[in-house]
Design a protein around this motif. Sequence first.
Motif, short mmCIF file in Angstrom:
data_model
loop_
_atom_site.label_atom_id
_atom_site.label_comp_id
_atom_site.label_asym_id
_atom_site.label_seq_id
_atom_site.Cartn_x
_atom_site.Cartn_y
_atom_site.Cartn_z
N LYS A 93 0.83 -1.20 0.00
CA LYS A 93 0.00 0.00 0.00
C LYS A 93 0.87 1.26 0.00
O LYS A 93 0.57 2.24 -0.68
N ILE A 94 1.96 1.22 0.78
CA ILE A 94 2.87 2.39 0.82
C ILE A 94 3.50 2.57 -0.55
O ILE A 94 3.60 3.71 -1.06
N LEU A 95 3.94 1.50 -1.19
CA LEU A 95 4.58 1.60 -2.51
C LEU A 95 3.59 2.10 -3.56
O LEU A 95 3.97 2.78 -4.51
N GLU A 96 2.31 1.76 -3.42
CA GLU A 96 1.29 2.24 -4.37
C GLU A 96 1.13 3.76 -4.28
O GLU A 96 0.82 4.41 -5.27
N SER A 97 1.36 4.33 -3.10
CA SER A 97 1.20 5.78 -2.93
C SER A 97 2.40 6.55 -3.50
O SER A 97 2.32 7.76 -3.70
N LEU A 98 3.51 5.86 -3.77
CA LEU A 98 4.69 6.52 -4.32
C LEU A 98 4.54 6.72 -5.82
O LEU A 98 3.78 6.01 -6.49
N PRO A 99 5.32 7.65 -6.42
CA PRO A 99 5.33 7.78 -7.87
C PRO A 99 5.85 6.47 -8.49
O PRO A 99 6.65 5.76 -7.87
N PRO A 100 5.45 6.14 -9.71
CA PRO A 100 5.80 4.84 -10.31
C PRO A 100 7.31 4.60 -10.39
O PRO A 100 7.76 3.48 -10.14
N GLU A 101 8.11 5.64 -10.72
CA GLU A 101 9.57 5.41 -10.84
C GLU A 101 10.16 5.01 -9.49
O GLU A 101 10.98 4.09 -9.40
N GLU A 102 9.74 5.71 -8.45
CA GLU A 102 10.26 5.43 -7.12
C GLU A 102 9.79 4.06 -6.65
O GLU A 102 10.56 3.29 -6.06
N SER A 103 8.56 3.75 -6.90
CA SER A 103 8.01 2.46 -6.48
C SER A 103 8.76 1.31 -7.14
O SER A 103 9.13 0.34 -6.49
N SER A 104 9.03 1.44 -8.46
CA SER A 104 9.74 0.36 -9.15
C SER A 104 11.18 0.26 -8.65
O SER A 104 11.73 -0.84 -8.54
N ARG A 105 11.78 1.39 -8.32
CA ARG A 105 13.15 1.38 -7.81
C ARG A 105 13.22 0.64 -6.47
O ARG A 105 14.12 -0.18 -6.24
N TYR A 106 12.25 0.92 -5.57
CA TYR A 106 12.22 0.24 -4.28
C TYR A 106 11.95 -1.26 -4.46
O TYR A 106 12.57 -2.09 -3.79
N LEU A 107 11.04 -1.60 -5.34
CA LEU A 107 10.72 -3.02 -5.57
C LEU A 107 11.95 -3.79 -6.10
O LEU A 107 12.22 -4.91 -5.68
N GLU A 108 12.66 -3.16 -7.03
CA GLU A 108 13.84 -3.78 -7.60
C GLU A 108 14.91 -4.02 -6.53
O GLU A 108 15.51 -5.08 -6.45
N ALA A 109 15.11 -3.02 -5.66
CA ALA A 109 16.11 -3.16 -4.59
C ALA A 109 15.69 -4.20 -3.58
O ALA A 109 16.53 -4.94 -3.06
N MET A 110 14.38 -4.32 -3.31
CA MET A 110 13.90 -5.32 -2.33
C MET A 110 14.02 -6.72 -2.89
O MET A 110 14.29 -7.67 -2.14
N THR A 111 13.84 -6.90 -4.16
CA THR A 111 13.92 -8.24 -4.75
C THR A 111 15.36 -8.72 -4.81
O THR A 111 15.62 -9.91 -4.74
N LYS A 112 16.31 -7.80 -4.94
CA LYS A 112 17.73 -8.18 -4.99
C LYS A 112 18.22 -8.59 -3.61
O LYS A 112 19.21 -9.31 -3.50
N LYS A 113 17.60 -8.14 -2.58
CA LYS A 113 18.02 -8.42 -1.21
C LYS A 113 17.88 -9.85 -0.88
O LYS A 113 17.47 -10.75 -0.77
#
Length: 191
Positions: free
Chosen positions: A171-191
Amino acid sequence: MFRYIAGLLTAFLFIGSVCGFLYILDQYNYVDLKPSVLFALSTIPGWEEVYECYELGSEKRELLIDQEQVLTAREKELEARKQALAEQELALQEQEYLLERERERILTELARLERNQTQSASTINPTDKHAAAARLLESMNAIRAGENLLTMPFDMGVSVLSLIEPRRAAKILESLPPEESSRYLEAMTKK
Protein backbone atom coordinates in the motif's frame (compact mmCIF):
# COMPACT_ATOMS: atom_id res chain seq x y z
CA MET A 1 50.54 130.40 66.91
CA PHE A 2 50.07 127.78 69.59
CA ARG A 3 46.35 128.51 69.58
CA TYR A 4 46.26 128.07 65.82
CA ILE A 5 47.96 124.65 66.01
CA ALA A 6 45.72 123.63 68.91
CA GLY A 7 42.65 124.65 66.89
CA LEU A 8 43.83 122.61 63.94
CA LEU A 9 44.51 119.60 66.16
CA THR A 10 41.09 119.96 67.74
CA ALA A 11 39.47 120.09 64.30
CA PHE A 12 41.41 117.01 63.17
CA LEU A 13 40.50 115.17 66.38
CA PHE A 14 36.85 116.07 65.93
CA ILE A 15 36.87 114.96 62.29
CA GLY A 16 38.80 111.81 63.25
CA SER A 17 36.38 110.92 66.06
CA VAL A 18 33.38 111.46 63.74
CA CYS A 19 35.05 109.27 61.09
CA GLY A 20 35.88 106.62 63.73
CA PHE A 21 32.30 106.68 65.02
CA LEU A 22 31.00 106.29 61.47
CA TYR A 23 33.47 103.47 60.87
CA ILE A 24 32.25 101.64 63.97
CA LEU A 25 28.65 102.07 62.83
CA ASP A 26 29.65 100.75 59.40
CA GLN A 27 31.33 97.68 60.92
CA TYR A 28 28.15 96.75 62.78
CA ASN A 29 26.06 97.36 59.63
CA TYR A 30 24.11 100.28 61.07
CA VAL A 31 25.29 102.61 58.30
CA ASP A 32 26.61 101.86 54.80
CA LEU A 33 29.50 104.24 54.18
CA LYS A 34 30.73 102.84 50.87
CA PRO A 35 28.17 104.53 48.61
CA SER A 36 28.64 107.90 50.39
CA VAL A 37 32.43 107.72 50.25
CA LEU A 38 32.43 106.62 46.62
CA PHE A 39 29.93 109.33 45.71
CA ALA A 40 32.20 111.89 47.37
CA LEU A 41 35.20 110.47 45.49
CA SER A 42 33.32 110.71 42.17
CA THR A 43 33.33 114.50 42.53
CA ILE A 44 37.10 114.45 42.05
CA PRO A 45 38.02 114.97 38.37
CA GLY A 46 39.07 111.70 36.69
CA TRP A 47 37.18 109.61 39.26
CA GLU A 48 33.68 110.33 37.96
CA GLU A 49 32.87 106.71 37.08
CA VAL A 50 33.80 105.26 40.51
CA TYR A 51 30.30 105.59 41.94
CA GLU A 52 28.65 104.35 38.72
CA CYS A 53 30.89 101.28 38.70
CA TYR A 54 30.01 100.58 42.34
CA GLU A 55 26.27 100.78 41.58
CA LEU A 56 26.69 98.54 38.52
CA GLY A 57 28.66 96.05 40.61
CA SER A 58 25.99 96.09 43.32
CA GLU A 59 23.26 95.36 40.78
CA LYS A 60 25.29 92.61 39.12
CA ARG A 61 26.22 91.20 42.52
CA GLU A 62 22.64 90.15 43.18
CA LEU A 63 22.46 88.62 39.71
CA LEU A 64 25.76 86.82 40.27
CA ILE A 65 24.58 85.49 43.63
CA ASP A 66 21.40 84.18 41.98
CA GLN A 67 23.43 82.60 39.17
CA GLU A 68 25.79 81.07 41.69
CA GLN A 69 22.84 79.54 43.56
CA VAL A 70 21.48 78.16 40.29
CA LEU A 71 24.89 76.71 39.42
CA THR A 72 25.21 75.19 42.88
CA ALA A 73 21.78 73.58 42.52
CA ARG A 74 22.74 72.24 39.08
CA GLU A 75 26.01 70.87 40.43
CA LYS A 76 24.09 69.05 43.16
CA GLU A 77 21.66 67.70 40.57
CA LEU A 78 24.53 66.58 38.34
CA GLU A 79 26.22 64.94 41.30
CA ALA A 80 22.98 63.10 42.11
CA ARG A 81 22.68 61.99 38.47
CA LYS A 82 26.31 60.91 38.48
CA GLN A 83 25.66 58.85 41.60
CA ALA A 84 22.55 57.31 40.04
CA LEU A 85 24.48 56.48 36.87
CA ALA A 86 27.24 54.89 38.92
CA GLU A 87 24.64 52.75 40.72
CA GLN A 88 23.04 51.78 37.40
CA GLU A 89 26.42 50.91 35.96
CA LEU A 90 27.16 48.73 38.97
CA ALA A 91 23.78 47.02 38.61
CA LEU A 92 24.40 46.46 34.89
CA GLN A 93 27.81 44.97 35.64
CA GLU A 94 26.21 42.61 38.14
CA GLN A 95 23.55 41.62 35.60
CA GLU A 96 26.22 41.14 32.95
CA TYR A 97 28.16 38.91 35.32
CA LEU A 98 25.05 36.89 36.14
CA LEU A 99 24.16 36.58 32.44
CA GLU A 100 27.70 35.44 31.64
CA ARG A 101 27.49 32.82 34.39
CA GLU A 102 24.08 31.69 33.09
CA ARG A 103 25.47 31.54 29.54
CA GLU A 104 28.41 29.41 30.71
CA ARG A 105 26.02 27.12 32.59
CA ILE A 106 23.79 26.74 29.52
CA LEU A 107 26.79 26.06 27.26
CA THR A 108 28.05 23.46 29.71
CA GLU A 109 24.60 21.87 29.82
CA LEU A 110 24.41 21.86 26.01
CA ALA A 111 27.83 20.27 25.75
CA ARG A 112 26.77 17.60 28.25
CA LEU A 113 23.54 16.96 26.34
CA GLU A 114 25.43 16.69 23.04
CA ARG A 115 27.86 14.22 24.61
CA ASN A 116 24.95 12.19 25.96
CA GLN A 117 23.19 12.35 22.60
CA THR A 118 26.26 11.22 20.69
CA GLN A 119 26.84 8.44 23.21
CA SER A 120 23.22 7.32 22.96
CA ALA A 121 23.29 7.63 19.16
CA SER A 122 26.42 5.51 18.98
CA THR A 123 24.88 2.87 21.23
CA ILE A 124 21.69 2.66 19.13
CA ASN A 125 21.95 -0.13 16.64
CA PRO A 126 21.07 0.79 13.02
CA THR A 127 18.68 -2.14 12.91
CA ASP A 128 16.89 -0.68 15.94
CA LYS A 129 16.55 2.61 14.05
CA HIS A 130 15.14 0.78 11.04
CA ALA A 131 12.73 -1.20 13.22
CA ALA A 132 11.51 1.99 14.90
CA ALA A 133 11.05 3.67 11.51
CA ALA A 134 9.14 0.58 10.28
CA ARG A 135 6.79 0.72 13.26
CA LEU A 136 6.20 4.44 12.63
CA LEU A 137 5.46 3.91 8.93
CA GLU A 138 3.04 1.07 9.76
CA SER A 139 1.12 3.36 12.12
CA MET A 140 0.68 6.08 9.43
CA ASN A 141 -1.73 6.08 6.54
CA ALA A 142 -0.25 4.92 3.21
CA ILE A 143 0.08 8.35 1.56
CA ARG A 144 1.83 9.93 4.54
CA ALA A 145 4.06 6.88 5.01
CA GLY A 146 5.06 7.15 1.34
CA GLU A 147 5.99 10.82 1.76
CA ASN A 148 8.12 9.98 4.80
CA LEU A 149 9.71 7.05 3.02
CA LEU A 150 10.89 9.39 0.25
CA THR A 151 12.61 11.63 2.83
CA MET A 152 14.72 8.73 4.15
CA PRO A 153 17.99 7.66 2.56
CA PHE A 154 17.31 5.04 -0.12
CA ASP A 155 19.15 2.15 1.62
CA MET A 156 17.34 2.84 4.89
CA GLY A 157 14.01 3.01 3.06
CA VAL A 158 14.63 -0.43 1.49
CA SER A 159 15.52 -1.92 4.91
CA VAL A 160 12.45 -0.34 6.52
CA LEU A 161 10.13 -1.62 3.76
CA SER A 162 11.52 -5.13 4.15
CA LEU A 163 10.65 -5.01 7.89
CA ILE A 164 7.03 -3.93 7.29
CA GLU A 165 4.23 -6.44 6.73
CA PRO A 166 4.04 -7.13 2.95
CA ARG A 167 0.45 -5.93 2.47
CA ARG A 168 1.17 -2.68 4.30
CA ALA A 169 4.41 -2.23 2.31
CA ALA A 170 2.49 -2.74 -0.94
CA LYS A 171 0.00 0.00 0.00
CA ILE A 172 2.87 2.39 0.82
CA LEU A 173 4.58 1.60 -2.51
CA GLU A 174 1.29 2.24 -4.37
CA SER A 175 1.20 5.78 -2.93
CA LEU A 176 4.69 6.52 -4.32
CA PRO A 177 5.33 7.78 -7.87
CA PRO A 178 5.80 4.84 -10.31
CA GLU A 179 9.57 5.41 -10.84
CA GLU A 180 10.26 5.43 -7.12
CA SER A 181 8.01 2.46 -6.48
CA SER A 182 9.74 0.36 -9.15
CA ARG A 183 13.15 1.38 -7.81
CA TYR A 184 12.22 0.24 -4.28
CA LEU A 185 10.72 -3.02 -5.57
CA GLU A 186 13.84 -3.78 -7.60
CA ALA A 187 16.11 -3.16 -4.59
CA MET A 188 13.90 -5.32 -2.33
CA THR A 189 13.92 -8.24 -4.75
CA LYS A 190 17.73 -8.18 -4.99
CA LYS A 191 18.02 -8.42 -1.21
